[in-house]
Design an enzyme around this catalytic site. Structure first.
Site, short mmCIF file in Angstrom:
data_model
loop_
_atom_site.label_atom_id
_atom_site.label_comp_id
_atom_site.label_asym_id
_atom_site.label_seq_id
_atom_site.Cartn_x
_atom_site.Cartn_y
_atom_site.Cartn_z
N HIS A 22 43.23 42.76 41.93
CA HIS A 22 42.81 41.40 42.22
C HIS A 22 41.50 41.12 41.49
O HIS A 22 40.64 42.00 41.39
CB HIS A 22 42.61 41.19 43.73
CG HIS A 22 43.89 41.26 44.50
ND1 HIS A 22 44.81 40.25 44.49
CD2 HIS A 22 44.39 42.23 45.29
CE1 HIS A 22 45.83 40.59 45.25
NE2 HIS A 22 45.61 41.79 45.75
N CYS A 35 43.24 35.03 39.62
CA CYS A 35 44.45 35.62 40.20
C CYS A 35 45.63 34.66 40.06
O CYS A 35 46.74 35.08 39.72
CB CYS A 35 44.24 35.97 41.67
SG CYS A 35 43.33 37.49 41.94
#
Length: 110
Positions: A22, A35
C-alpha cells in the site's frame, strides 16, 4: 510503499507482473490517490488482457494486503504487449510524479 515488478524475458517478452503493498500516501481513513491509481491500472490491464485480447492468465490476489500476481500462460499478442507497455509507462509516471517512497516499478528478467 507499493512495489510493482514487471517480469520480462531477456528478449523483452512479458511473462507477467506482481503488485505488492500500500502506498500510505494519504492519512489513515482517507482515500489514497496512489493506491487507487495503481489498482485501476493493474486491474484494468488484467481485465483488458482477458476480455479484450483473450489472453489466458493465472491470477492470485489479496485485496487486504494489496497483492496482485498475474502470470501469462503464453507469449502475448501484439495488442497485449501494447497494453502492458501502457500500464508500465503509466506506473513509472506515477512513481516519478509522487515519489519512489510511495511507488517503485521494477523490471525483472526471468
Amino acid at each position: 510503499m507499493i512495489t510493482v515488478v514487471i517480469r520480462r524475458t531477456k528478449d523483452r517478452a512479458y511473462r507477467g507482473f506482481l503488485c505488492m503493498g500500500h502506498a500510505e500516501y494519504a492519512k489513515p481513513g482517507r482515500p489514497d490517490v496512489i493506491c487507487a491509481a495503481v489498482s485501476a491500472l493493474t486491474i484494468g490491464t488484467v481485465n483488458s488482457l482477458e476480455e479484450l485480447a483473450g489472453e489466458k492468465l493465472n491470477i492470485s490476489q489479496d485485496e487486504k494486503t494489496g497483492f496482485l500476481k498475474c502470470d501469462f500462460e503464453s507469449t502475448l499478442q501484439e495488442k497485449s504487449n501494447f497494453l502492458m507497455d501502457s500500464m508500465t509507462f503509466s506506473l513509472e509516471n506515477i512513481s516519478r510524479e509522487y515519489g519512489r517512497k510511495y511507488l517503485q516499478v521494477k523490471i525483472e528478467e526471468v
